[in-house]
Design an enzyme around this catalytic site. Structure first.
Site, short mmCIF file in Angstrom:
data_model
loop_
_atom_site.label_atom_id
_atom_site.label_comp_id
_atom_site.label_asym_id
_atom_site.label_seq_id
_atom_site.Cartn_x
_atom_site.Cartn_y
_atom_site.Cartn_z
N LYS A 283 -33.61 83.40 19.35
CA LYS A 283 -34.79 82.57 19.10
C LYS A 283 -35.14 82.44 17.62
O LYS A 283 -35.07 83.39 16.86
CB LYS A 283 -36.02 83.13 19.83
CG LYS A 283 -35.99 83.01 21.34
CD LYS A 283 -36.03 81.56 21.84
CE LYS A 283 -37.33 80.86 21.59
NZ LYS A 283 -38.44 81.41 22.38
N GLU A 290 -47.32 76.71 14.90
CA GLU A 290 -48.17 77.04 16.05
C GLU A 290 -49.49 77.64 15.60
O GLU A 290 -50.55 77.36 16.16
CB GLU A 290 -47.43 78.00 16.98
CG GLU A 290 -46.22 77.33 17.64
CD GLU A 290 -45.31 78.36 18.29
OE1 GLU A 290 -45.49 78.62 19.49
OE2 GLU A 290 -44.44 78.90 17.60
#
Ligand code: ARG
Length: 473
Positions: A283, A290
């Site tokens: 990832k 965000e």
């Protein structure tokens, strides 16, 4: 313990009450503004003949020492320092003795705190405008090489029409430009001096307010002392401006989160502005974006907190107003961090021109086919309907819109000629939108020139600001 109001009391407030009442833990941040205000006020007292020149010089010297202590992190808060105003006055007394007691003549903490916070907000606006310009500069730098880089433009997050990546970058540039204008406009209403309003009724010693305003960098005087001590509109406005910056950042962030997904792959974040997963080794998460998106929540919350605080207050000062500061400081701190992070993430973004281009779908030129018919004299409503039928036909055949034959087109409308094939050119579609504000390369180059000019005016345009630091006054 030096309380500013102990005289009529026979007992100390309970420890609990003190904890509840004290604001020093957060309003200590007003130290610079508070000392600047007091230096100007000491000079005004001398001008009004309320203290001697010598006394004023003593006060100013003491205040400058305190300023230096704060600057060097050497100031110590002591028990009984209820708020920043109390703390500075207590320290002044320690440094210069009883003459410190003359500084507060005709002044109340009510007009003092209102003045301090205005000075603070003026500084904050100047800082935020600079940080917004850093984000704008990053967007501009990304736009420059991509005037002819094509990508899908979306509405409803569905592929709509081709645009250039530069056009997308600049769309966020202009939103931030409006934020700067709003902040500068807020500065005009903030640069109004409340000092001289006393607790609520005005100063009885003929203090020269105009000179005070000049010394502190205020552009105007408050017109009504009752209004002056209770007006926190400028804080609400500032917090709205911050909240809208937050909303703008959240939208920019959301676009980039989507564009950075494997499904899109239009952009990739630099490692410096991404994070990993503790479980999934592969990832790379867009946490910077965000968080920028998420922090808009607290920026909106701070605005709502202050509006709720102000609603229904009876005229003039009420202690509720002390609660204006934590939301104010929090919004400033939030943007102080979020803006540079967004600037950095945008500046270091890698753009995948091929992935953008590959996402273009000939169906996105359906409007251009309708426009083709319009140029042949077909009313747009009808053209829209006819091309809709062509889209359905292509779908039914499982072919792209551009793969329909001339016969297919003719079966839909006699106006179609062989030149309909020329419509299926993304660059041509973009180039046709050459109106001011359009996505055509020429129009975007005009936009770029304008954007560059906006940023090069940077240092020249400053909002009304506060006075220089005490040492220079
Ligand atoms: N700490 C107070 C505030 O921030 C200062 C003003 C206090 N005034 C008063 N009348 N108690 O609002």
């Amino acid at each position: 313990m030096t309380r500013l109001w102990g005289g009529r009391f026979s007992r100390e407030p309970s420890a609990l009450m003190q904890q509840f009442n004290d604001s020093i833990t957060f309003d200590i941040r007003l130290w610079d503004a508070d000392i600047r205000g007091s230096i100007a006020y000491a000079k005004a007292l001398a001008r009004a003949g309320l203290i001697t020149r010598k006394e004023a010089a003593t006060l100013v010297r003491g205040l400058r020492t305190i300023h230096a202590e704060f600057s060097q992190g050497a100031f110590t808060v002591k028990p009984g320092d209820e708020d920043i105003h109390t703390a500075v006055e207590r320290r002044l007394r320690e440094l210069v003795g009883e003459v410190a007691g003359k500084l507060h003549t005709g002044r109340s903490r009510n007009d003092q705190v209102a003045t301090d916070v205005r000075l603070f907000v003026l500084d904050a606006i100047r800082e935020l405008v600079g940080l917004l310009e850093d984000v704008q500069a990053a967007l501009l730098a990304q736009a420059e090489p991509h005037v002819e880089t094509l990508m899908p433009g979306y509405t409803h997050l569905q592929r709509a029409q081709p645009i250039s990546f530069a056009h997308w970058c600049l769309s966020h540039f202009w939103a931030l430009e409006r934020d700067k204008h709003r902040l500068r406009d807020c500065a005009r209403r903030t640069a109004v001096l409340p000092l001289g309003s006393g607790a609520l009724a005005g100063n009885p010693f003929g203090i020269a307010r105009r000179a005070l305003a000049r010394a502190l960098g205020f552009a105007a005087l408050s017109e009504n002392s009752l209004d002056a001590v209770s007006d926190r509109d400028f804080i609400a406005e500032f917090l709205f401006d911050c909240a809208l910056v937050g909303v703008h950042l959240s939208r920019l962030a959301e676009d980039l989160v989507i564009y950075a997904s494997a499904e899109f792959g239009f952009v990739a974040f630099d490692d410096a502005f991404a994070t990993g997963s503790s479980l999934m080794p592969q990832k790379k998460n867009p946490d910077a974006m965000e968080l920028a998106r998420g922090k808009s929540g607290r920026l909106i919350g701070n605005l709502v907190a202050v509006l709720t605080l102000l609603k229904g207050l009876p005229t003039a000062y009420n202690k509720d107003l002390q609660e204006d500061k934590p939301p104010l400081f929090d919004s400033l701190d939030t943007l102080r961090l979020a803006l540079p992070v967004v600037a950095g993430a945008v500046r270091t973004l890698r753009v995948n021109v091929e992935r953008m281009r590959a996402a273009l779908d000939p169906a996105m030129l359906a409007t251009d086919v309708a426009d083709y018919l319009v140029r042949k004299g077909v009313p747009f409503r009808e053209a829209h309907h006819l091309v809709g039928r062509a889209v359905a036909l292509a779908e039914q055949r499982s072919v792209g819109l551009h793969q329909l034959t001339l016969e297919d087109w003719r079966s839909i409308a006699p106006h179609f000629d062989a030149d309909v094939a020329e419509v299926f050119d993304f660059a041509r579609s973009v180039a046709m939108r050459n109106v001011e504000g359009g996505t055509a390369p020429d129009a975007v180059r005009r936009q770029l020139r304008l954007a560059r000019r906006v940023l090069s005016a940077r240092s020249r345009r400053k909002p009304p600001t506060a006075s220089p630091p005490p040492a220079a006054s």
